[in-house]
Design an enzyme around this catalytic site. Structure first.
Site, PDB file in Angstrom:
ATOM      1  N   ASN A 120      33.569  76.927  72.712  1.00 48.53           N
ATOM      2  CA  ASN A 120      34.762  76.095  72.632  1.00 48.53           C
ATOM      3  C   ASN A 120      35.224  75.850  74.063  1.00 48.53           C
ATOM      4  O   ASN A 120      35.713  76.766  74.723  1.00 48.53           O
ATOM      5  CB  ASN A 120      35.831  76.853  71.809  1.00 48.53           C
ATOM      6  CG  ASN A 120      37.157  76.118  71.780  1.00 48.53           C
ATOM      7  OD1 ASN A 120      37.261  74.971  72.215  1.00 48.53           O
ATOM      8  ND2 ASN A 120      38.178  76.785  71.271  1.00 48.53           N
TER       9      ASN A 120
ATOM     10  N   LYS B  41      37.621  74.055  75.094  1.00 50.36           N
ATOM     11  CA  LYS B  41      39.078  73.869  75.220  1.00 50.36           C
ATOM     12  C   LYS B  41      39.363  72.674  76.151  1.00 50.36           C
ATOM     13  O   LYS B  41      38.647  71.686  76.089  1.00 50.36           O
ATOM     14  CB  LYS B  41      39.739  75.170  75.686  1.00 50.36           C
ATOM     15  CG  LYS B  41      39.319  76.366  74.812  1.00 50.36           C
ATOM     16  CD  LYS B  41      40.093  77.619  75.077  1.00 50.36           C
ATOM     17  CE  LYS B  41      39.585  78.732  74.160  1.00 50.36           C
ATOM     18  NZ  LYS B  41      40.323  79.968  74.254  1.00 50.36           N
TER      19      LYS B  41
ATOM     20  N   HIS C  94      42.657  76.998  65.245  1.00 50.81           N
ATOM     21  CA  HIS C  94      42.539  77.875  66.409  1.00 50.81           C
ATOM     22  C   HIS C  94      43.928  78.418  66.756  1.00 50.81           C
ATOM     23  O   HIS C  94      44.935  77.743  66.566  1.00 50.81           O
ATOM     24  CB  HIS C  94      41.940  77.104  67.592  1.00 50.81           C
ATOM     25  CG  HIS C  94      41.539  78.005  68.710  1.00 50.81           C
ATOM     26  ND1 HIS C  94      42.450  78.469  69.633  1.00 50.81           N
ATOM     27  CD2 HIS C  94      40.344  78.568  69.031  1.00 50.81           C
ATOM     28  CE1 HIS C  94      41.816  79.272  70.484  1.00 50.81           C
ATOM     29  NE2 HIS C  94      40.547  79.346  70.139  1.00 50.81           N
TER      30      HIS C  94
ATOM     31  N   GLU D 163      45.435  78.674  69.472  1.00 51.80           N
ATOM     32  CA  GLU D 163      46.218  77.926  70.465  1.00 51.80           C
ATOM     33  C   GLU D 163      47.044  76.818  69.805  1.00 51.80           C
ATOM     34  O   GLU D 163      48.258  76.782  69.980  1.00 51.80           O
ATOM     35  CB  GLU D 163      45.299  77.446  71.599  1.00 51.80           C
ATOM     36  CG  GLU D 163      44.938  78.635  72.498  1.00 51.80           C
ATOM     37  CD  GLU D 163      43.559  78.604  73.121  1.00 51.80           C
ATOM     38  OE1 GLU D 163      42.932  77.535  73.155  1.00 51.80           O
ATOM     39  OE2 GLU D 163      43.099  79.669  73.568  1.00 51.80           O
TER      40      GLU D 163
ATOM     41  N   GLU E 102      39.127  85.555  65.131  1.00 51.49           N
ATOM     42  CA  GLU E 102      39.467  85.635  66.550  1.00 51.49           C
ATOM     43  C   GLU E 102      40.800  86.376  66.709  1.00 51.49           C
ATOM     44  O   GLU E 102      41.872  85.763  66.613  1.00 51.49           O
ATOM     45  CB  GLU E 102      39.624  84.231  67.145  1.00 51.49           C
ATOM     46  CG  GLU E 102      38.358  83.416  67.127  1.00 51.49           C
ATOM     47  CD  GLU E 102      38.372  82.349  68.225  1.00 51.49           C
ATOM     48  OE1 GLU E 102      37.445  82.371  69.038  1.00 51.49           O
ATOM     49  OE2 GLU E 102      39.299  81.530  68.283  1.00 51.49           O
TER      50      GLU E 102
ATOM     51  N   GLY F  24      40.668  85.371  75.806  1.00 53.23           N
ATOM     52  CA  GLY F  24      40.918  85.114  77.224  1.00 53.23           C
ATOM     53  C   GLY F  24      41.515  86.293  77.969  1.00 53.23           C
ATOM     54  O   GLY F  24      42.019  86.150  79.082  1.00 53.23           O
TER      55      GLY F  24
ATOM     56  N   SER G 266      36.806  87.049  73.992  1.00 50.40           N
ATOM     57  CA  SER G 266      36.162  87.713  75.142  1.00 50.40           C
ATOM     58  C   SER G 266      34.706  88.092  74.883  1.00 50.40           C
ATOM     59  O   SER G 266      34.252  89.162  75.291  1.00 50.40           O
ATOM     60  CB  SER G 266      36.985  88.936  75.586  1.00 50.40           C
ATOM     61  OG  SER G 266      38.255  88.524  76.035  1.00 50.40           O
TER      62      SER G 266
HETATM   63  P1  13P Z   1      37.450  83.607  75.190  1.00 55.40           P
HETATM   64  O1  13P Z   1      35.993  83.785  74.875  1.00 55.40           O
HETATM   65  O2  13P Z   1      37.711  82.981  76.510  1.00 55.40           O
HETATM   66  O3  13P Z   1      38.216  84.883  74.971  1.00 55.40           O
HETATM   67  O4  13P Z   1      38.032  82.543  74.104  1.00 55.40           O
HETATM   68  C1  13P Z   1      37.791  82.735  72.763  1.00 55.40           C
HETATM   69  C2  13P Z   1      38.216  81.523  72.020  1.00 55.40           C
HETATM   70  O5  13P Z   1      39.393  81.209  71.946  1.00 55.40           O
HETATM   71  C3  13P Z   1      37.164  80.690  71.399  1.00 55.40           C
HETATM   72  O6  13P Z   1      37.711  79.765  70.541  1.00 55.40           O
END
Ligand code: 13P
Length: 261
Positions: A29, A31, A116, A118, A185, A191, A224
């Site tokens: 992803n 982003k 997601h 976010e 997740e 992150g 992560s």
């Molecule tokens: P990271 O791998 O940067 O932790 O992000 C995970 C994520 O949000 C994938 O959608």
């Protein structure tokens, strides 16, 4: 072309007499990262590194909308598919900043990430909206990747399983589990460099599978995921793939993840 190896999990399931239909889906992803020029450079380095990958492994990348067209014209690898980072439930209309399934189909997009953490956090996405997006993807022939996950406070209060159950029940209501990916997740692992212990992640993935009631639904872990933890994560019985953020922006890291052992 070199003969491709068979996944260990496939061999074990065949040995146990279980029908194996669960595919491995390794998704990146991106982003709000990557211009068109950066996308071209990434693919130039990445595609040769996944050329000999196992046919049961499906590699997916969700670029930003502006790079989807570039991605589609430069990715000629059979194993590499495009995902959208969202999808609307209407084909067209006055929905500023949204993306229509018809627009995605024009670029051969096969998957759509929905729910997601976010957009759930920054744009107050509700389970009801997520459900409409997931159904829209399925109706239009795209596979939704529906994300679920708890916050650190919820986990510390012992509420993780209840939160996940609510997100699964409401977000997936009326969807077809045969054409679905669920990504677990945990928000506190996204992150942050803090990965959920593989065994704990597997426990939640197992719970999600039992809530859905369909043994062959594809379940990913995200949060992560890096080259140094992918092998352990992918050795878990109920984890069929990963959804990767930061490490998917680097072709070498993401190729190592795709080529997990
Ligand atoms: P990271 O791998 O940067 O932790 O992000 C995970 C994520 O949000 C994938 O959608």
């Amino acid at each position: 072309m070199r003969k491709r190896p068979i996944e260990l999990k496939v061999i074990i399931r065949c040995f146990l007499g279980l029908n194996f239909v669960r595919q491995t889906v390794i998704a990146g992803n991106w982003k709000m990262h990557m211009t068109c020029a950066e996308t071209k450079n990434f693919l130039k380095d990445f595609i040769p590194l996944i050329e000999n990958i196992n046919t049961n492994r499906n590699i997916v990348i969700a670029p930003p909308y502006t790079a989807i067209s570039t991605f589609a014209s430069f990715s000629n690898s059979m194993n590499l598919n495009i995902a959208s980072q969202n999808i609307h439930w209407e084909d067209s209309g006055a929905f500023t900043a949204e993306i229509s399934p018809i627009m995605l189909l024009e670029h051969n997009v096969k998957y759509a990430i929905v729910g997601h953490s976010e957009p759930r956090k920054y744009f107050s996405e509700s389970d009801e909206q997520i459900n409409k997006r997931a159904k829209s993807a399925q109706t239009n022939g795209l596979t939704p990747i529906v994300c679920v996950g708890e916050t650190l406070e919820q986990r510390e209060r012992g509420e993780a399983e209840r939160i996940i159950s609510r997100q699964v029940e409401q977000g997936l209501e009326g969807t077809n589990p045969e054409d679905l990916i669920v990504a677990y997740e945990p928000i506190w692992a996204i992150g942050t460099g803090k990965t959920c212990e593989a065994k704990d992640a597997n426990k939640i993935c197992k719970l999600i599978r039992s809530l859905i009631g369909y043994e062959d639904v594809i379940i990913q872990y995200g949060g992560s995921v890096k080259p140094n933890n992918i092998d352990e994560i992918m050795s878990m019985s109920d984890i069929d793939g990963v959804l990767v953020g930061g490490a998917s922006l680097n072709p070498i890291s993401f190729a190592r993840i795709a080529n997990f052992k």
